[in-house]
Structures are given as C-alpha cells and as structure tokens.
Design an enzyme around this catalytic site. Structure first.
Site, PDB file in Angstrom:
ATOM      1  N   SER A 100       0.834  -1.294   0.005  1.00  0.00           N
ATOM      2  CA  SER A 100      -0.286  -0.083  -0.057  1.00  0.00           C
ATOM      3  C   SER A 100       0.680   1.335   0.067  1.00  0.00           C
ATOM      4  O   SER A 100       2.024   1.194   0.507  1.00  0.00           O
ATOM      5  CB  SER A 100      -0.891   0.336   1.408  1.00  0.00           C
ATOM      6  N   TYR A 113      -2.409  -0.357  10.385  1.00  0.00           N
ATOM      7  CA  TYR A 113      -2.334  -0.784   8.759  1.00  0.00           C
ATOM      8  C   TYR A 113      -1.149  -0.250   8.106  1.00  0.00           C
ATOM      9  O   TYR A 113      -0.372  -1.091   7.470  1.00  0.00           O
ATOM     10  CB  TYR A 113      -3.661  -0.366   8.169  1.00  0.00           C
TER      11      TYR A 113
END
Length: 140
Positions: A100, A113
């Site tokens: 990501s 995250y």
C-alpha cells in the site's frame, strides 16, 4: 470464477478457485498444494492479503485489532511465501506482494495498517536479498 470461465470460452479446467482464511496455516498449505496438484507446478504467488481498522490509532487500538491486522497483513504473507518458495524455486517462478502507498505515509487516525504494510515492504526487500543469494548458491 464464472466470469473467468466465460471469458476463457468455457475452459473451466484453466482455473482453480479456493476459499479460506490466509491466517489459518492449513488454508495457506491448501492453496499451494491444490495449485501444484491441479497444474503440476507453481509459477507465481500473488500475496494480496490485507485488513484495516480505522480505529487503530495509538489511543484506541486493542490488542485484538493489533493481532488481526498483523496476523493477516504480515504473518500470513510471510508464511504463504514460505509455503510457496520450494515450488517457486523449482519452476523459477515469481512472487508478487501487494502492499500500500500508506506504507510510505504517516496516518494520524490509523497506525496499525500503514505499519503492517511498511513491515511487508521491508520483509520483501529482505526476502529478495535472501532468495537471490539462495539462487546463486550462497549459504543462507
């Protein structure tokens, strides 16, 4: 899978659909075993696991949330790669890991995250170096 079969002209034997939770070691093992069983080899592993929780900041993240995110985003990816590497070495295959952009960014609302994806990014750099040395015959 139905769409894949339709687009392929009805060649259902070209596809394998499995479901399971990659946090479960038996599911990771099954993914590799069933793939090798059906196709005779493993050419590529795409590790695309990820969960997030917007409430995973420093003041409100629980240990349960921490474990869920790290177990899915980091641990499962590591051990799925471990399961696949012997077959990929045999076929001279490849590993693709989806991470990501948040692994490079600071997020004030969610720490876990982005932290997990940064860990995955670094894991892949280390694995690339390790697997390259293994390929060249060096001792690990």
């Amino acid at each position: 899978m139905t769409l894949c079969v339709q687009v392929s002209g009805g060649q259902a034997d070209r596809f394998l659909a499995l479901s399971g939770d990659v946090v479960d070691p038996s599911a990771r093992k099954t993914i590799v075993e069933k793939t090798v069983e059906k196709f005779g080899r493993l050419d590529v592993l795409v590790a695309n696991a990820g969960v997030a929780d917007p409430q995973s900041g420093i003041l409100n993240a629980s240990e349960e949330t921490f474990d869920k995110i790290m177990n899915t985003n980091v641990k499962a990816v590591f051990f799925q790669i471990q399961e696949a590497v012997p077959h990929l070495a045999e076929s001279k295959g490849n590993i693709i890991v989806v991470s990501s952009m948040l692994s490079f960014m600071a997020c004030s609302s969610s720490i876990l995250y982005p932290m997990s994806k940064a860990a995955v990014d670094h894991m892949i750099r280390c694995l690339a170096s390790t697997l390259d040395r293994k390929k060249s015959g060096s001792t690990l």
